[in-house]
Motif scaffolding. Structure first.
Motif, PDB file in Angstrom:
ATOM      1  N   SER A   1       0.841  -1.195   0.000  1.00 40.80           N
ATOM      2  CA  SER A   1       0.000   0.000   0.000  1.00 40.80           C
ATOM      3  C   SER A   1       0.874   1.243   0.000  1.00 40.80           C
ATOM      4  CB  SER A   1      -0.913   0.004   1.228  1.00 40.80           C
ATOM      5  OG  SER A   1      -0.147   0.096   2.417  1.00 40.80           O
ATOM      6  N   ARG A   2       0.282   2.346  -0.367  1.00 38.66           N
ATOM      7  CA  ARG A   2       1.025   3.610  -0.363  1.00 38.66           C
ATOM      8  C   ARG A   2       1.397   4.021   1.053  1.00 38.66           C
ATOM      9  NH1 ARG A   2      -0.848   7.281  -5.408  1.00 38.66           N
ATOM     10  NH2 ARG A   2      -1.366   5.583  -6.833  1.00 38.66           N
ATOM     11  N   SER A   3       0.517   3.748   1.995  1.00 36.70           N
ATOM     12  CA  SER A   3       0.815   4.096   3.387  1.00 36.70           C
ATOM     13  C   SER A   3       1.967   3.257   3.931  1.00 36.70           C
ATOM     14  CB  SER A   3      -0.434   3.916   4.254  1.00 36.70           C
ATOM     15  OG  SER A   3      -0.886   2.571   4.213  1.00 36.70           O
ATOM     16  N   SER A   4       2.027   1.970   3.564  1.00 35.30           N
ATOM     17  CA  SER A   4       3.141   1.128   4.025  1.00 35.30           C
ATOM     18  C   SER A   4       4.454   1.589   3.407  1.00 35.30           C
ATOM     19  CB  SER A   4       2.880  -0.338   3.692  1.00 35.30           C
ATOM     20  OG  SER A   4       2.828  -0.545   2.294  1.00 35.30           O
TER      21      SER A   4
ATOM     22  N   VAL B   1       5.251   4.727   2.690  1.00 38.50           N
ATOM     23  CA  VAL B   1       5.668   5.910   3.445  1.00 38.50           C
ATOM     24  C   VAL B   1       6.176   5.514   4.826  1.00 38.50           C
ATOM     25  CG1 VAL B   1       4.887   8.081   4.453  1.00 38.50           C
ATOM     26  CG2 VAL B   1       4.077   7.406   2.186  1.00 38.50           C
ATOM     27  N   ARG B   2       5.491   4.602   5.489  1.00 38.65           N
ATOM     28  CA  ARG B   2       5.928   4.170   6.823  1.00 38.65           C
ATOM     29  C   ARG B   2       7.328   3.567   6.767  1.00 38.65           C
ATOM     30  NH1 ARG B   2       0.646   2.047   7.232  1.00 38.65           N
ATOM     31  NH2 ARG B   2       1.472  -0.076   6.937  1.00 38.65           N
TER      32      ARG B   2
ATOM     33  N   LEU C   1       2.336  11.195   3.606  1.00 37.15           N
ATOM     34  CA  LEU C   1       1.238  10.260   3.388  1.00 37.15           C
ATOM     35  C   LEU C   1       0.161  10.881   2.498  1.00 37.15           C
ATOM     36  CD1 LEU C   1       0.270   7.428   4.173  1.00 37.15           C
ATOM     37  CD2 LEU C   1      -0.882   8.452   6.147  1.00 37.15           C
ATOM     38  N   ARG C   2      -0.142  12.141   2.752  1.00 39.32           N
ATOM     39  CA  ARG C   2      -1.137  12.839   1.940  1.00 39.32           C
ATOM     40  C   ARG C   2      -0.660  12.978   0.487  1.00 39.32           C
ATOM     41  NH1 ARG C   2      -5.492  16.195   2.870  1.00 39.32           N
ATOM     42  NH2 ARG C   2      -5.836  17.853   1.322  1.00 39.32           N
TER      43      ARG C   2
ATOM     44  N   LYS D   1      -0.778   9.510  -1.313  1.00 43.99           N
ATOM     45  CA  LYS D   1      -2.125   9.039  -1.637  1.00 43.99           C
ATOM     46  C   LYS D   1      -2.713   9.774  -2.826  1.00 43.99           C
ATOM     47  CE  LYS D   1      -3.459   7.160   2.854  1.00 43.99           C
ATOM     48  NZ  LYS D   1      -4.403   7.223   3.996  1.00 43.99           N
TER      49      LYS D   1
END
Length: 218
Positions: free
Chosen positions: A73-76, A78-79, A210-211, A214
């Motif tokens: 995922s995109r969030s993963s 970035v994390r 994150l923003r 996404k």
């Protein structure tokens, strides 16, 4: 996220020879400069910047578009970048501390542990600020358009570092003495405020990245 971290560590390993010039310059500072703590600051800042170089490599030849087709995922993504940058920053500070102490031992040069600690903290803060700005910028504009921003941020980091040392010497500020006069409870409060401020900077940068991620199209 584990797979992304392994990928980035392998990327950094493949780029290991690009770190040699910075290491050589740091060693020169250690052995030919009386102020060994300056070498610690230099090494910590230089080596901590390798973390966001992985974003440049990801974006090369439309690599980011390929990554987004994988089961991540995109969030993963970035994390993982922020986890990597925190790990590399801490490791770079440890390497800088070890190299500086070893160099001072070989040179038989005396230095105060409080002064070295202050220099490493300054390097840590500068590294965190630099990368907290650069990661969102790289994700937003890409490697090519971010070069000017990188040059400005690096220049600002060096100016802050040199300016701090200049002001301390100009006004004869006894930083180690000030630290020694602070009570144990005062040091705990100061340390708590320091880490809270760093956590806030990283958190704000993470939310911005994150923003950006996404909303980005590949």
């Amino acid at each position: 996220m584990k797979g992304l971290l392994i990928k980035d560590l392998q990327l950094l390993k493949s780029q290991k020879y690009s770190y040699i010039p910075g290491l050589i310059i740091g060693i020169v500072f250690i052995f030919f400069n009386n102020n060994v703590t300056f070498a610690a600051t230099y090494l910590a800042i230089i080596f901590s910047t390798v973390a966001y170089s992985t974003i440049n490599l990801d974006q090369y030849a439309n690599g980011m578009g390929y990554l987004m087709t994988l089961p991540i995922s995109r969030s993963s993504y970035v994390r993982e970048k922020y986890l990597l940058y925190i790990l590399v920053t801490l490791l770079s500070v440890m390497i800088a501390a070890f190299a500086t102490v070893a160099g001072a031992f070989v040179k038989h040069a005396a230095f105060q542990s409080e002064e070295l600690t202050a220099a490493l903290l300054a390097a840590f803060v500068t590294s965190v600020m630099m990368q907290s700005v650069m990661i969102p910028v790289l994700l937003k504009f890409g490697a090519e358009k971010s070069r000017i921003a990188l040059a400005v941020i690096l220049g600002a980091g060096y100016l802050i570092g040199f300016g701090s040392f200049f002001l301390i010497k100009k006004f004869n500020m006894d930083v180690p003495g000030i630290i020694r006069r602070i009570s144990a409870s005062g040091l705990i409060v100061a340390a708590g405020c320091f880490f809270a401020a760093m956590a806030a900077v990283i958190g704000i940068s993470f939310l911005i990245s994150l923003r950006v991620m996404k909303k980005k199209e590949f």
